[in-house]
Design a protein around this motif. Structure first.
Motif, PDB file in Angstrom:
ATOM      1  N   LEU A 296      18.382 -10.027   3.030  1.00  0.00           N
ATOM      2  CA  LEU A 296      18.258  -9.713   1.598  1.00  0.00           C
ATOM      3  C   LEU A 296      17.424  -8.443   1.433  1.00  0.00           C
ATOM      4  N   GLU A 297      17.973  -7.493   0.689  1.00  0.00           N
ATOM      5  CA  GLU A 297      17.321  -6.199   0.511  1.00  0.00           C
ATOM      6  C   GLU A 297      16.009  -6.352  -0.265  1.00  0.00           C
ATOM      7  N   VAL A 298      15.066  -5.449   0.042  1.00  0.00           N
ATOM      8  CA  VAL A 298      13.683  -5.561  -0.460  1.00  0.00           C
ATOM      9  C   VAL A 298      13.587  -5.136  -1.929  1.00  0.00           C
ATOM     10  N   SER A 299      12.769  -5.874  -2.697  1.00  0.00           N
ATOM     11  CA  SER A 299      12.536  -5.559  -4.116  1.00  0.00           C
ATOM     12  C   SER A 299      11.665  -4.302  -4.275  1.00  0.00           C
ATOM     13  N   GLY A 300      11.270  -4.021  -5.520  1.00  0.00           N
ATOM     14  CA  GLY A 300      10.711  -2.718  -5.860  1.00  0.00           C
ATOM     15  C   GLY A 300       9.232  -2.483  -5.640  1.00  0.00           C
ATOM     16  N   TYR A 301       8.684  -2.957  -4.532  1.00  0.00           N
ATOM     17  CA  TYR A 301       7.268  -2.699  -4.226  1.00  0.00           C
ATOM     18  C   TYR A 301       7.161  -2.334  -2.752  1.00  0.00           C
ATOM     19  N   GLU A 302       6.707  -1.122  -2.500  1.00  0.00           N
ATOM     20  CA  GLU A 302       6.498  -0.661  -1.128  1.00  0.00           C
ATOM     21  C   GLU A 302       5.304  -1.437  -0.556  1.00  0.00           C
ATOM     22  N   PRO A 303       5.508  -2.217   0.517  1.00  0.00           N
ATOM     23  CA  PRO A 303       4.439  -3.124   0.943  1.00  0.00           C
ATOM     24  C   PRO A 303       3.570  -2.634   2.103  1.00  0.00           C
ATOM     25  N   ARG A 304       3.765  -1.400   2.570  1.00  0.00           N
ATOM     26  CA  ARG A 304       2.902  -0.949   3.673  1.00  0.00           C
ATOM     27  C   ARG A 304       1.454  -0.806   3.220  1.00  0.00           C
ATOM     28  N   ASN A 305       1.271  -0.785   1.898  1.00  0.00           N
ATOM     29  CA  ASN A 305      -0.091  -0.668   1.384  1.00  0.00           C
ATOM     30  C   ASN A 305      -0.595  -1.999   0.846  1.00  0.00           C
TER      31      ASN A 305
ATOM     32  N   ASP B 175       6.959  -1.251 -18.160  1.00  0.00           N
ATOM     33  CA  ASP B 175       5.553  -0.910 -18.394  1.00  0.00           C
ATOM     34  C   ASP B 175       4.788  -0.613 -17.107  1.00  0.00           C
ATOM     35  N   ILE B 176       5.225  -1.223 -15.991  1.00  0.00           N
ATOM     36  CA  ILE B 176       4.401  -1.096 -14.766  1.00  0.00           C
ATOM     37  C   ILE B 176       4.774   0.116 -13.896  1.00  0.00           C
ATOM     38  N   THR B 177       5.801   0.852 -14.275  1.00  0.00           N
ATOM     39  CA  THR B 177       6.268   1.952 -13.405  1.00  0.00           C
ATOM     40  C   THR B 177       5.132   2.899 -12.994  1.00  0.00           C
ATOM     41  N   GLN B 178       4.404   3.378 -13.999  1.00  0.00           N
ATOM     42  CA  GLN B 178       3.364   4.370 -13.713  1.00  0.00           C
ATOM     43  C   GLN B 178       2.275   3.776 -12.814  1.00  0.00           C
ATOM     44  N   TRP B 179       1.901   2.538 -13.126  1.00  0.00           N
ATOM     45  CA  TRP B 179       0.839   1.866 -12.368  1.00  0.00           C
ATOM     46  C   TRP B 179       1.239   1.685 -10.896  1.00  0.00           C
ATOM     47  N   VAL B 180       2.482   1.251 -10.675  1.00  0.00           N
ATOM     48  CA  VAL B 180       2.944   1.054  -9.291  1.00  0.00           C
ATOM     49  C   VAL B 180       2.950   2.397  -8.558  1.00  0.00           C
ATOM     50  N   ASN B 181       3.443   3.430  -9.215  1.00  0.00           N
ATOM     51  CA  ASN B 181       3.506   4.756  -8.578  1.00  0.00           C
ATOM     52  C   ASN B 181       2.101   5.298  -8.301  1.00  0.00           C
ATOM     53  N   ASP B 182       1.216   5.146  -9.286  1.00  0.00           N
ATOM     54  CA  ASP B 182      -0.157   5.634  -9.107  1.00  0.00           C
ATOM     55  C   ASP B 182      -0.838   4.948  -7.927  1.00  0.00           C
ATOM     56  N   ASN B 183      -0.399   3.732  -7.632  1.00  0.00           N
ATOM     57  CA  ASN B 183      -0.973   2.997  -6.500  1.00  0.00           C
ATOM     58  C   ASN B 183      -0.195   3.201  -5.201  1.00  0.00           C
ATOM     59  N   GLY B 184       0.740   4.105  -5.227  1.00  0.00           N
ATOM     60  CA  GLY B 184       1.476   4.442  -3.991  1.00  0.00           C
ATOM     61  C   GLY B 184       2.373   3.333  -3.499  1.00  0.00           C
ATOM     62  N   ALA B 185       2.885   2.511  -4.433  1.00  0.00           N
ATOM     63  CA  ALA B 185       3.721   1.377  -4.034  1.00  0.00           C
ATOM     64  C   ALA B 185       5.128   1.459  -4.626  1.00  0.00           C
ATOM     65  N   PHE B 186       5.507   2.659  -5.085  1.00  0.00           N
ATOM     66  CA  PHE B 186       6.809   2.833  -5.729  1.00  0.00           C
ATOM     67  C   PHE B 186       7.831   3.209  -4.656  1.00  0.00           C
ATOM     68  N   PRO B 187       8.801   2.352  -4.372  1.00  0.00           N
ATOM     69  CA  PRO B 187       9.731   2.663  -3.268  1.00  0.00           C
ATOM     70  C   PRO B 187      10.512   3.939  -3.547  1.00  0.00           C
TER      71      PRO B 187
ATOM     72  N   MET C  95       8.834   6.677   1.323  1.00  0.00           N
ATOM     73  CA  MET C  95       7.649   7.152   0.604  1.00  0.00           C
ATOM     74  C   MET C  95       7.224   6.083  -0.403  1.00  0.00           C
ATOM     75  N   GLY C  96       5.963   6.164  -0.825  1.00  0.00           N
ATOM     76  CA  GLY C  96       5.466   5.191  -1.806  1.00  0.00           C
ATOM     77  C   GLY C  96       5.083   5.836  -3.116  1.00  0.00           C
ATOM     78  N   TYR C  97       5.404   7.108  -3.250  1.00  0.00           N
ATOM     79  CA  TYR C  97       5.024   7.842  -4.468  1.00  0.00           C
ATOM     80  C   TYR C  97       6.173   8.781  -4.818  1.00  0.00           C
ATOM     81  N   PHE C  98       6.599   8.732  -6.091  1.00  0.00           N
ATOM     82  CA  PHE C  98       7.740   9.544  -6.535  1.00  0.00           C
ATOM     83  C   PHE C  98       7.278  10.512  -7.612  1.00  0.00           C
ATOM     84  N   GLU C  99       7.463  11.788  -7.338  1.00  0.00           N
ATOM     85  CA  GLU C  99       7.060  12.828  -8.307  1.00  0.00           C
ATOM     86  C   GLU C  99       7.657  12.587  -9.685  1.00  0.00           C
ATOM     87  N   GLY C 100       8.899  12.091  -9.694  1.00  0.00           N
ATOM     88  CA  GLY C 100       9.608  11.945 -10.972  1.00  0.00           C
ATOM     89  C   GLY C 100       9.307  10.657 -11.712  1.00  0.00           C
ATOM     90  N   ALA C 101       8.366   9.850 -11.212  1.00  0.00           N
ATOM     91  CA  ALA C 101       8.140   8.523 -11.819  1.00  0.00           C
ATOM     92  C   ALA C 101       7.669   8.617 -13.269  1.00  0.00           C
TER      93      ALA C 101
END
Ligand code: SF4
Length: 613
Positions: free
Chosen positions: A424-433, A243-255, A261-267
């Motif tokens: 440990l590899e980073v989870s699914g939230y781009e944190p620079r923002n 459910d949160i995919t679109q919201w995370v991408n819209d906020n530029g936090a989608f790895p 990058m924090g935004y994916f065209e295909g999200a």
């Protein structure tokens, strides 16, 4: 104290010896159960300097006082071990039905030590414990193996398995249960694989008395009714974590593209709605859960058809965004492969993206990859890498050790593409923002995992780049989560639906008879966080502040591409400022080491003594 079996089952695989030990009141009062027990027993049981892939390492399995009850979403179980991926404290939890079965079998914890000579399956049925021949299951996929064991032992057994990745000591392999639930992080399946323990099957039929059944029943009804009335029950449940995919991408936090990058065209092709419209077959939930967030899907790729639980948000982010696969069915198919092979999709998605970037930047080339050209967004590249990793063949043998180790082997600047904290590899939230989410990754005791303090919503609500108040918030969340994981309930009713946490204080009292205030429960969280920090100081020679730094990409490189966070990076001064404040609030020294004063305050004097403080 009620609500516990007060029994720990110790399984020695070398001698095939099984002993039942008591769990004392002090352990319960100080650590509650689940993740608390894992932290306590791991610290106490592991001898300093043990190689994670050796007979001396142990696996701790633990459940909590709410496990096996009818209370909502109380089906979580914790696994812990010294991590082969990070060399430090490792734990991971999963849902499903096995926690309740362990409770009904008469135990609150299991400690597995030693090593089998040949593949075995541990079968626990109340007092009857045995190791059966596991040869026919060895080499089989995790999901396939669970199905075989259900056919051989009986549908009523609850089963945890490892796949070929765990057998081959892939350091980010996962433990699987319930055909799609995973204890994914820190590579505990590789410890099982080293011990030649293919699976654990549990069946029980005991009961555990509770202190005040009438009040518990009344409170339980109130909890269910509250969940059903929450507005997000209707909106979140149909889509689950996707459910949160679109919201995370819209906020530029989608790895995206290995966290460049924090935004994916295909999200928009990877949302919960898209999942439900295209591949969804049915909803699937854990034991006693009124919000079945699991989405069971049918996926087809290249003439093959498979069923998979998911894909969940983390898989969508790390395979979809990070490897740039913009099709929910393709992500689902990769999810199926990783589940069957027994690979954590978070670390796995990172490792694959790392390899794709290494190829793009010329660190590796066709000669390293059987003449293949690897590229982002290409299914065949992703499948090729997964299969090489699982078999530990060629380049896969290097990648199977995780991005930190692989970058040390590859060199040529590849450490800049290795996105991890503490290995440990980073989870699914781009944190620079998101300064809070970044600090959560930096200070998480197992490495860069999201669920110790899921702060991204807080960051967005109060100001992404704001530093003030972030350390306080992260510490607060880091104390709530161990409490939830020690009671062994699911975090989603609270995080996703807004369920009130104070109910847990009441049910804890009605079950156990222990009259803890909310602050007492949070104190357990603080105790656990200090103990696991001490574990890392004891086990990792040069452990300290530098292990809390994020990947250099986050402060050296601006986010590329489009979206609201493009062009952003976080400064190293900000990182230092966040850490200074965090250590100060925790009562740790400037290197992030717990002080004697703090440890004594938390009933951990023996830890201060052992660390020579
Ligand atoms: Fe399991 Fe989802 Fe329910 Fe949590 S919300 S207990 S993960 S089904």
């Amino acid at each position: 104290i009620y609500g516990y079996n007060k029994k720990l089952l110790r399984v020695n695989l070398t001698d095939e010896k099984f002993t039942v030990e008591g769990i004392d009141d002090s352990t319960i009062l100080n650590f509650i159960g689940g993740r608390g027990f894992v932290a306590k027993y791991l610290y106490d049981e592991i001898k300093k300097g043990v190689n994670p892939l050796s007979e001396e390492n142990k696996i701790i399995i633990a459940i909590g006082p709410l496990s096996g009850s009818f209370l909502p979403s109380s089906g979580k179980i914790e696994f812990g071990s010294k991590s082969p991926l990070t060399g430090g404290y490792g734990d991971s939890n999963m849902g499903g039905h096995i926690a309740a079965e362990l409770k009904l079998a008469g135990y609150d914890a299991v400690i597995i030590e030693g090593k089998c000579e040949s593949p075995k399956v541990l079968v626990i049925e109340n007092e009857k414990i045995k190791l059966i021949d596991g040869t026919k299951y060895w080499g089989k996929g995790a999901i396939t193996c669970e199905k075989m064991l259900k056919e051989d032992l009986g549908e009523e057994y609850q089963i945890a398995t490892i796949g070929p990745a765990g057998e081959n000591l892939v350091k980010f392999s996962c433990i699987s249960h319930d055909f799609g639930r995973q204890a994914g992080r820190t590579g505990i399946a590789a410890v099982m694989g080293f011990k030649k323990l293919k699976a654990i099957a549990i069946r029980g039929n005991k009961t555990v008395p509770v202190k005040d059944p009438d009040k518990l029943l009344e409170k339980g009804k109130e909890m269910y009714n509250e969940i059903y009335r929450l507005p997000a029950f209707k909106t979140w449940t149909p889509y689950g974590t996707a459910d949160i995919t679109q919201w995370v991408n819209d906020n530029g936090a989608f790895p995206t593209k290995n966290f460049s990058m924090g935004y994916f065209e295909g999200a928009s092709k990877l949302t919960g709605q898209k999942l439900r419209e295209t591949i969804h077959v049915l909803d699937k939930g854990c034991f006693s859960c009124p919000i079945p967030c699991g989405k069971y899907s049918r996926v087809r790729y290249s003439g093959k058809e498979a069923y998979v639980e998911g894909p969940e948000y983390e898989t969508i982010a790390l395979i979809g965004g990070n490897c740039m696969i913009d099709d929910i069915e393709k992500v689902g198919y990769i999810n199926f492969l990783m589940d069957e092979y027994g690979i954590d999709t978070i670390s796995g998605g990172n490792v694959i993206a790392f390899a794709l970037e290494c190829f793009e930047k010329g660190v590796i080339n066709k000669d390293d990859c059987d003449g293949k050209e690897l590229k982002f967004g290409d299914m065949e590249s992703v499948i090729y890498l997964i299969e090489k990793i699982v078999k530990r063949e060629g380049i896969g043998d290097v990648l199977a050790n995780g991005v930190r180790n692989a970058s040390k082997t590859f060199g040529k600047g590849s450490e800049n593409y290795a996105i991890h904290v503490k290995g440990l590899e980073v989870s699914g939230y781009e944190p620079r923002n998101a300064a809070g989410m970044l600090l959560a990754y930096m200070t998480c005791d197992i490495g860069a995992h999201h669920n110790r303090a899921w702060a991204i919503t807080y960051d967005i609500a109060v100001g992404r780049y704001e530093v003030e108040g972030k350390a306080e918030k992260i510490i607060e969340l880091q104390h709530i989560r161990p409490m939830i994981d020690s009671l062994n309930v699911c975090r989603f009713p609270w995080i996703e639906l807004g369920f009130q946490l104070h109910h847990y204080k009441d049910v804890f009292k009605y079950i156990t008879g222990i009259e803890y205030e909310w602050e007492d429960l949070l104190r357990v969280g603080e105790r656990e966080y200090n103990l696991t920090r001490a574990f890392n100081f004891r086990e990792i020679d040069d452990f300290g502040r530098k292990y809390d730094y994020p990947p250099a990409r986050f402060y050296k490189e601006e986010l590329k591409g489009e979206g609201p966070t493009a062009g952003q990076k976080i400064s190293f001064e900000t990182i230092e400022k966040l850490l200074d404040k965090y250590y100060e609030l925790r009562g740790w020294d400037s290197n992030g080491r717990p002080t004697r004063k703090k440890l004594e305050e938390l009933n951990l004097k023996y830890v201060a003594d052992e660390l020579g403080l």
